[in-house]
Scaffold this motif. Structure first.
Motif, PDB file in Angstrom:
ATOM      1  N   LYS A  77      -1.926   3.539  -0.831  1.00 36.06           N
ATOM      2  CA  LYS A  77      -2.054   4.189  -2.195  1.00 36.06           C
ATOM      3  C   LYS A  77      -3.078   3.267  -2.793  1.00 36.06           C
ATOM      4  N   ILE A 123      -0.849   6.504  -9.312  1.00 29.44           N
ATOM      5  CA  ILE A 123      -1.593   6.660  -8.088  1.00 29.44           C
ATOM      6  C   ILE A 123      -2.887   7.582  -8.267  1.00 29.44           C
ATOM      7  N   ILE A 177      -4.664   8.229  -1.695  1.00 28.72           N
ATOM      8  CA  ILE A 177      -3.923   8.067  -0.733  1.00 28.72           C
ATOM      9  C   ILE A 177      -4.682   8.182   0.567  1.00 28.72           C
TER      10      ILE A 177
END
Length: 96
Positions: A26, A69, A72
């Motif tokens: 991430k 985040i 990913i």
């Protein structure tokens, strides 16, 4: 009725989750006082391939929570994208 099959399923499920951790990392975007929201959103759209709505949500989350985040992917993808974000003066880190 036998329950022998159930532990095998659980073991397989754990193995898959461990594999995901190996192959997916991430990128964490941190809030800062340097960049304007519009610049952060533009970078997220251009570099992380986010829609305008996703970019805005991530920027707001980073502003309110201190971090969010923003991507990913594999370690190689994350390293490349994190480098590009850093060049745009965004503060990011990669997390396994």
């Amino acid at each position: 009725m036998s329950t022998i099959g159930k532990p095998d399923f659980i073991i397989e499920e754990l193995s898959e989750s461990r594999l995901e951790n190996i192959y997916f990392h991430k990128i964490i975007l941190f809030n800062d006082a340097i960049n304007e929201f519009s610049h952060v959103e533009d970078c997220l759209m251009k570099i992380c391939f986010k829609t305008k709505r996703e970019a805005k949500r991530i920027a707001i989350e980073a502003h309110n929570q201190g971090k969010a985040i923003c991507y990913i992917g594999s370690l190689e993808e994350c390293e490349s994208i994190a480098e590009k974000l850093s060049k745009e003066t965004l503060t990011v880190s990669i997390q396994a």
